[in-house]
Enzyme design. Structure first.
Site, PDB file in Angstrom:
ATOM      1  N   GLU A 270      15.100  26.247  31.274  1.00  0.00           N
ATOM      2  CA  GLU A 270      14.771  25.917  29.887  1.00  0.00           C
ATOM      3  C   GLU A 270      13.320  25.455  29.832  1.00  0.00           C
ATOM      4  OE1 GLU A 270      17.228  22.640  28.703  1.00  0.00           O
ATOM      5  OE2 GLU A 270      16.851  21.511  30.516  1.00  0.00           O
TER       6      GLU A 270
ATOM      7  N   ASP B  32      10.175  15.303  27.195  1.00  0.00           N
ATOM      8  CA  ASP B  32       9.660  16.669  27.056  1.00  0.00           C
ATOM      9  C   ASP B  32       8.172  16.682  26.700  1.00  0.00           C
ATOM     10  OD1 ASP B  32      12.409  17.592  27.275  1.00  0.00           O
ATOM     11  OD2 ASP B  32      12.639  16.957  25.198  1.00  0.00           O
TER      12      ASP B  32
END
Length: 544
Positions: A221, A55
């Protein structure tokens, strides 16, 4: 004159040939380094980090680029990486020395802790917004990213709130976009926006849903909030980590409604599910996008993609349709206004000769001071700690000194001296994930024995199996693991550092809980004592 001319040509050819040889040798040397993406000829090859920096989010401040990433239960957390060219990255700091609540994270909380963070720079301060899916959204800040960061401040409480990104608008208002973890919130594939208070950054109760991903954007997301040419943009991956794509939303109104477009997917490349990341603009105006790829045992490795704009929509990667791109494998390096920055592999080997632990090392929980100590005496000392009462296997052990896999193929060799004081004390070199194995050195009847311990489904309370043991003649020994493609690990040992023998069975490493497999050291004993044994780790060296 003719002779002079021919001699000049011959010398020119010779120098050209010599330069080519030097360049070839340089490129070959680079290829032999651990984790090098810079090809040394003005190009780079993806991934730029073949290591588990999940991420990733990044920013540019002046001529410097900073990146952070998820760290989950690993401590220290919130890594800070620095680069001058977006290709060569160095781990320079951590923003989070421990996780809160401290008591909760004194035990290994696999899959908990720090999920996808966001780094931003505003009014001469660096901010990292990060979620803990069990507590809410936190902020840490500093004026010096290489220095000490503030203590975490909870700005939005709520179970299952994840992937926050702030946006400071031109009118002074501050917005926050975020997503939901279905495992905690009971809802997912939704993105929301709310406002933050200017002074405190506390979230207001004015949340608005801006997209329901159940219609065409399953598992949307990881939103990243930007503004360009009067449009609000939210970059968000959808379709799931291993198989998804990059979606971008845009609107003239921060609250929507938002249009959407798929701007990058796998195409015909081997880069599966190019997932969430960061848009960065260089000093020369080039646009680039960093993102991760899930590679199983190796974790979520980082890629760099060129990005272009077409009618106020981005296309990420190599265009292969009217509105979409695919990941590049090799490409020219970003134009950052300067060149000849040094090629810098991540630091992974360690001589353990400094009075602080290298930044590549992390624990699986908030550490206790007595777990281990650095020194200037040329070694790191790990002390044999009692196996936790609730521990079924190593998966539940917090005092494991570990680092990420640094590349697809590598060899790690370590020199250790084990000062066992009691029978049953043990140490070893471990490969840890949902399955694990380690070369174990333990004391029995006052003597040291080498064995291989393996555990399948460690996260599901799997039980260990142990090979036949071999007596060691000295308490100083060398352990080695060779990792080949597919994360296949084979082991060797030596008692003189020169002659190595294969030991145990091959083992295929497996990822951990939201993280890649890790390599490192263990030091354990049964029960507490007032003078436990220790292991002196002299060095560990990583080679191709």
């Amino acid at each position: 004159m003719k002779y002079f001319k021919s001699t000049t040509v011959a010398l020119a050819i010779a120098f050209t040939t010599m330069a080519e040889v030097v360049a070839q040798n340089k490129n070959q040397t680079l290829k032999e380094e651990i984790g090098i993406a810079d090809n040394g000829n003005g190009t780079f090859s993806n991934p730029i980090l073949h290591s588990d920096y999940s991420d990733p989010d990044a920013i540019r401040v002046g001529d410097d680029y900073y990146m952070t990433a998820s760290s989950f239960n690993c401590i220290p957390g919130l890594p800070i990486l620095h680069s001058k060219d977006l290709v060569n990255w160095t781990l320079v700091n951590y923003a989070l020395p421990k996780l809160e609540p401290s008591e909760v994270f004194s035990k290994a909380q696999h899959g908990g802790g720090v999920w996808a963070p966001c780094i931003r720079y505003h009014n001469n301060e660096f901010y990292i917004f990060y979620p803990d899916p069990d507590y809410g959204i936190f902020v840490v800040k500093t004026t010096d990213p290489l220095g000490k960061w503030s203590k975490p401040m909870l700005i939005k409480e709520g179970k299952g709130l994840i992937d926050p990104t702030p946006l400071w608008d031109e009118d002074g208002k501050i917005y926050l976009t975020y997503a939901f973890a279905g495992s905690r919130a009971g809802i997912k594939s939704l993105l929301a926006v709310c406002t933050l208070e200017k002074e405190t950054l506390q979230a207001n109760q004015d949340d608005v849903i801006i997209i329901d991903g159940h219609e065409g954007e399953t598992t949307i997301e990881g939103p990243k909030f930007y503004k360009r040419n009067g449009y609000y943009y939210i970059f968000a991956p959808a379709g799931g980590v291993p198989t998804g794509w990059q979606t971008v939303l845009r609107s003239k109104n921060v609250w929507g409604p938002y249009e959407k477009r798929k701007v990058m997917d796998q195409g015909n490349t081997p880069i599966n599910g190019p997932h969430q990341g960061a848009w960065v603009t260089t000093q020369t105006g080039e646009d680039w996008f960093l993102h991760f790829q899930d590679k199983g045992a190796y974790g979520r490795i980082v890629h760099l993609q060129p990005m272009q704009w077409k009618k106020d929509w981005p296309i990420i990667g190599e265009p292969y349709g009217k509105e979409i791109g695919k990941p590049v494998l090799t490409y020219k390096k970003p134009n950052v206004g300067k060149s000849n920055f040094p090629v810098t592999p991540l630091t992974v080997s360690d001589e353990f000769d400094k009075p602080q632990l290298g930044l590549q090392w992390q624990w699986h929980a908030n550490p206790q001071v007595y777990w281990g100590f650095p020194s200037t005496m040329g070694y790191y000392t790990l002390y044999c700690q009692p196996t936790p009462e609730n521990a079924t296997n190593l998966f539940d052990v917090p005092n494991l000194l570990l680092q990420k896999f640094p590349d697809e193929v590598f060899t790690a060799t370590t020199k250790m001296t084990f000062n066992a004081r009691f029978d049953g004390e043990q140490t070893g070199l471990v490969i840890l994930g949902l399955d694990y194995t380690y070369l174990k050195v333990s004391q029995k009847d006052g003597k040291l024995f080498l064995s291989q311990v393996t555990c399948q489904n460690a996260d599901k309370k799997g039980t260990e199996t142990e090979s036949k043991s071999k007596a060691l003649q000295s308490n100083t020994f060398y352990l080695r693991v060779n990792v080949t493609k597919g994360a296949v690990c084979t082991f060797e040992y030596s008692e003189n550092g020169t002659n190595f023998e294969t030991f145990g069975k091959p083992f295929t490493a497996k990822e951990g809980k939201w993280i890649g497999a890790k390599i490192g050291f263990v030091a354990l004993r049964e029960g507490k004592i007032n003078d436990a044994g220790n292991v002196l780790i002299d060095w560990i060296k990583f080679t191709k």
